[in-house]
Motif scaffolding. Structure first.
Motif, PDB file in Angstrom:
ATOM      1  N   GLY A 183       5.702   4.847  11.362  1.00 14.83           N
ATOM      2  CA  GLY A 183       6.165   5.857  10.412  1.00 14.83           C
ATOM      3  C   GLY A 183       6.227   5.347   8.986  1.00 14.83           C
ATOM      4  O   GLY A 183       7.058   5.797   8.191  1.00 14.83           O
ATOM      5  N   ILE A 184       5.362   4.401   8.635  1.00 14.89           N
ATOM      6  CA  ILE A 184       5.367   3.812   7.299  1.00 14.89           C
ATOM      7  C   ILE A 184       4.394   4.586   6.411  1.00 14.89           C
ATOM      8  O   ILE A 184       3.222   4.730   6.757  1.00 14.89           O
ATOM      9  N   PRO A 185       4.880   5.114   5.280  1.00 16.04           N
ATOM     10  CA  PRO A 185       4.009   5.918   4.411  1.00 16.04           C
ATOM     11  C   PRO A 185       2.974   5.069   3.673  1.00 16.04           C
ATOM     12  O   PRO A 185       3.241   3.929   3.288  1.00 16.04           O
ATOM     13  N   TYR A 186       1.811   5.656   3.476  1.00 15.19           N
ATOM     14  CA  TYR A 186       0.716   5.025   2.751  1.00 15.19           C
ATOM     15  C   TYR A 186      -0.265   6.127   2.376  1.00 15.19           C
ATOM     16  O   TYR A 186      -0.155   7.252   2.856  1.00 15.19           O
ATOM     17  N   ARG A 187      -1.216   5.788   1.535  1.00 15.10           N
ATOM     18  CA  ARG A 187      -2.307   6.721   1.277  1.00 15.10           C
ATOM     19  C   ARG A 187      -3.621   5.952   1.324  1.00 15.10           C
ATOM     20  O   ARG A 187      -3.654   4.729   1.142  1.00 15.10           O
ATOM     21  N   ILE A 188      -4.682   6.682   1.570  1.00 14.38           N
ATOM     22  CA  ILE A 188      -6.010   6.097   1.678  1.00 14.38           C
ATOM     23  C   ILE A 188      -6.760   6.335   0.369  1.00 14.38           C
ATOM     24  O   ILE A 188      -6.679   7.410  -0.214  1.00 14.38           O
ATOM     25  N   PHE A 189      -7.481   5.315  -0.070  1.00 12.28           N
ATOM     26  CA  PHE A 189      -8.372   5.452  -1.218  1.00 12.28           C
ATOM     27  C   PHE A 189      -9.762   5.045  -0.771  1.00 12.28           C
ATOM     28  O   PHE A 189      -9.952   3.949  -0.251  1.00 12.28           O
ATOM     29  N   ALA A 249      -9.866  -2.416  -8.735  1.00 20.31           N
ATOM     30  CA  ALA A 249      -8.577  -2.069  -9.350  1.00 20.31           C
ATOM     31  C   ALA A 249      -8.711  -0.857 -10.263  1.00 20.31           C
ATOM     32  O   ALA A 249      -7.905   0.077 -10.183  1.00 20.31           O
ATOM     33  N   VAL A 250      -9.714  -0.837 -11.117  1.00 17.39           N
ATOM     34  CA  VAL A 250      -9.913   0.285 -12.034  1.00 17.39           C
ATOM     35  C   VAL A 250     -10.102   1.580 -11.251  1.00 17.39           C
ATOM     36  O   VAL A 250      -9.479   2.603 -11.548  1.00 17.39           O
ATOM     37  N   GLU A 251     -10.948   1.545 -10.222  1.00 17.86           N
ATOM     38  CA  GLU A 251     -11.213   2.750  -9.439  1.00 17.86           C
ATOM     39  C   GLU A 251      -9.964   3.250  -8.714  1.00 17.86           C
ATOM     40  O   GLU A 251      -9.790   4.450  -8.521  1.00 17.86           O
ATOM     41  N   ARG A 252      -9.086   2.337  -8.329  1.00 20.00           N
ATOM     42  CA  ARG A 252      -7.849   2.717  -7.625  1.00 20.00           C
ATOM     43  C   ARG A 252      -6.721   3.080  -8.591  1.00 20.00           C
ATOM     44  O   ARG A 252      -5.628   3.453  -8.155  1.00 20.00           O
ATOM     45  N   GLY A 253      -6.961   2.920  -9.883  1.00 23.76           N
ATOM     46  CA  GLY A 253      -5.906   3.178 -10.861  1.00 23.76           C
ATOM     47  C   GLY A 253      -4.837   2.108 -10.821  1.00 23.76           C
ATOM     48  O   GLY A 253      -3.665   2.374 -11.101  1.00 23.76           O
ATOM     49  N   GLN A 254      -5.232   0.884 -10.494  1.00 25.68           N
ATOM     50  CA  GLN A 254      -4.297  -0.231 -10.398  1.00 25.68           C
ATOM     51  C   GLN A 254      -4.736  -1.366 -11.308  1.00 25.68           C
ATOM     52  O   GLN A 254      -5.822  -1.351 -11.872  1.00 25.68           O
ATOM     53  N   VAL A 292       2.709 -11.457  -4.221  1.00 27.49           N
ATOM     54  CA  VAL A 292       2.220 -10.288  -3.481  1.00 27.49           C
ATOM     55  C   VAL A 292       3.175  -9.103  -3.585  1.00 27.49           C
ATOM     56  O   VAL A 292       2.744  -7.959  -3.706  1.00 27.49           O
ATOM     57  N   PHE A 293       4.463  -9.357  -3.540  1.00 27.78           N
ATOM     58  CA  PHE A 293       5.433  -8.271  -3.469  1.00 27.78           C
ATOM     59  C   PHE A 293       6.099  -7.943  -4.813  1.00 27.78           C
ATOM     60  O   PHE A 293       7.069  -7.210  -4.849  1.00 27.78           O
ATOM     61  N   ILE A 294       5.567  -8.461  -5.906  1.00 26.94           N
ATOM     62  CA  ILE A 294       6.130  -8.166  -7.220  1.00 26.94           C
ATOM     63  C   ILE A 294       5.840  -6.732  -7.663  1.00 26.94           C
ATOM     64  O   ILE A 294       6.749  -6.015  -8.072  1.00 26.94           O
ATOM     65  N   PRO A 295       4.588  -6.257  -7.588  1.00 30.00           N
ATOM     66  CA  PRO A 295       4.343  -4.866  -8.000  1.00 30.00           C
ATOM     67  C   PRO A 295       5.007  -3.885  -7.036  1.00 30.00           C
ATOM     68  O   PRO A 295       5.159  -4.179  -5.844  1.00 30.00           O
ATOM     69  N   GLU A 296       5.388  -2.732  -7.554  1.00 34.61           N
ATOM     70  CA  GLU A 296       6.005  -1.720  -6.695  1.00 34.61           C
ATOM     71  C   GLU A 296       5.003  -1.176  -5.680  1.00 34.61           C
ATOM     72  O   GLU A 296       5.351  -0.899  -4.543  1.00 34.61           O
ATOM     73  N   GLU A 297       3.745  -1.050  -6.113  1.00 37.97           N
ATOM     74  CA  GLU A 297       2.691  -0.521  -5.240  1.00 37.97           C
ATOM     75  C   GLU A 297       1.528  -1.508  -5.209  1.00 37.97           C
ATOM     76  O   GLU A 297       1.185  -2.090  -6.228  1.00 37.97           O
ATOM     77  N   VAL A 298       0.946  -1.693  -4.038  1.00 36.39           N
ATOM     78  CA  VAL A 298      -0.194  -2.589  -3.867  1.00 36.39           C
ATOM     79  C   VAL A 298      -1.246  -1.887  -3.016  1.00 36.39           C
ATOM     80  O   VAL A 298      -1.001  -0.820  -2.456  1.00 36.39           O
ATOM     81  N   SER A 299      -2.412  -2.516  -2.926  1.00 38.86           N
ATOM     82  CA  SER A 299      -3.420  -2.004  -1.994  1.00 38.86           C
ATOM     83  C   SER A 299      -3.987  -3.161  -1.195  1.00 38.86           C
ATOM     84  O   SER A 299      -4.055  -4.301  -1.673  1.00 38.86           O
ATOM     85  N   ILE A 300      -4.348  -2.852   0.035  1.00 34.18           N
ATOM     86  CA  ILE A 300      -4.893  -3.838   0.963  1.00 34.18           C
ATOM     87  C   ILE A 300      -6.115  -3.242   1.631  1.00 34.18           C
ATOM     88  O   ILE A 300      -6.338  -2.032   1.586  1.00 34.18           O
TER      89      ILE A 300
END
Length: 156
Positions: free
Chosen positions: A15-21, A34-39, A118-126
């Motif tokens: 039940g962990i929220p995430y979104r797909i890019f 990063a640019v394409e993901r808005g990160q 790794v856990f400094i930004p509020e949002e990350v992508s993997i």
């Protein structure tokens, strides 16, 4: 967009929220991704698999363009030698192709080390388990999704 991989099933089951890019074509660089993901590049988390000389595997999570300090990893593990896993080993141990590796839904236990950045930004992508597709997730949610991991300073 919906994809199904061991990683997305792992998140869904908990039940962990995430979104797909999904990239329109596989990115050629970390900066492009990063640019394409808005990160920013430091929000993209790389999952790198290492092999100890006795067939023991460890995955190191590193933020963005950070370089891994091999000496620090060896010291943390208490070993004198490690090497990067081969492409075949990555596929066998993680079930993922290079470029889609992540620490979620692995078919076997793998020791996970996460650089403190790794856990400094509020949002990350993997990686999502599918090339050209990323999972965007809050870093706190990623911590919960990974479960047991060791944090430290593993960057140069």
């Amino acid at each position: 967009m919906s994809i199904s991989s061991a990683a997305t099933r792992h998140l869904d089951q908990r039940g962990i929220p995430y979104r797909i890019f999904q990239h329109t074509s596989p990115p050629l660089s970390l900066e492009q991704a990063a640019v394409e993901r808005g990160q920013e590049p430091h929000q993209i988390i790389r999952s790198i698999l290492f092999r100890h000389e006795h067939e023991y595997y460890v995955m190191v999570l590193m933020a963005g363009p950070g370089q891994i300090a091999w000496k620090r990893i060896r010291e943390h593990l208490g070993v004198s030698r490690i090497s990067m896993a081969t492409e075949a080993e990555v596929r066998q141990v993680t079930g993922y192709e290079l470029g889609a590796v992540n620490p979620l839904g692995l078919p076997r236990m793998v020791r996970i080390l996460a650089d403190s950045s790794v856990f400094i930004p509020e949002e990350v992508s993997i990686g999502s388990g599918v090339r050209g597709v990323a999972i965007v997730i809050k870093s706190e949610d990623l911590k919960h999704a990974i479960g047991k991991f060791e944090s430290g300073s593993f960057a140069v």
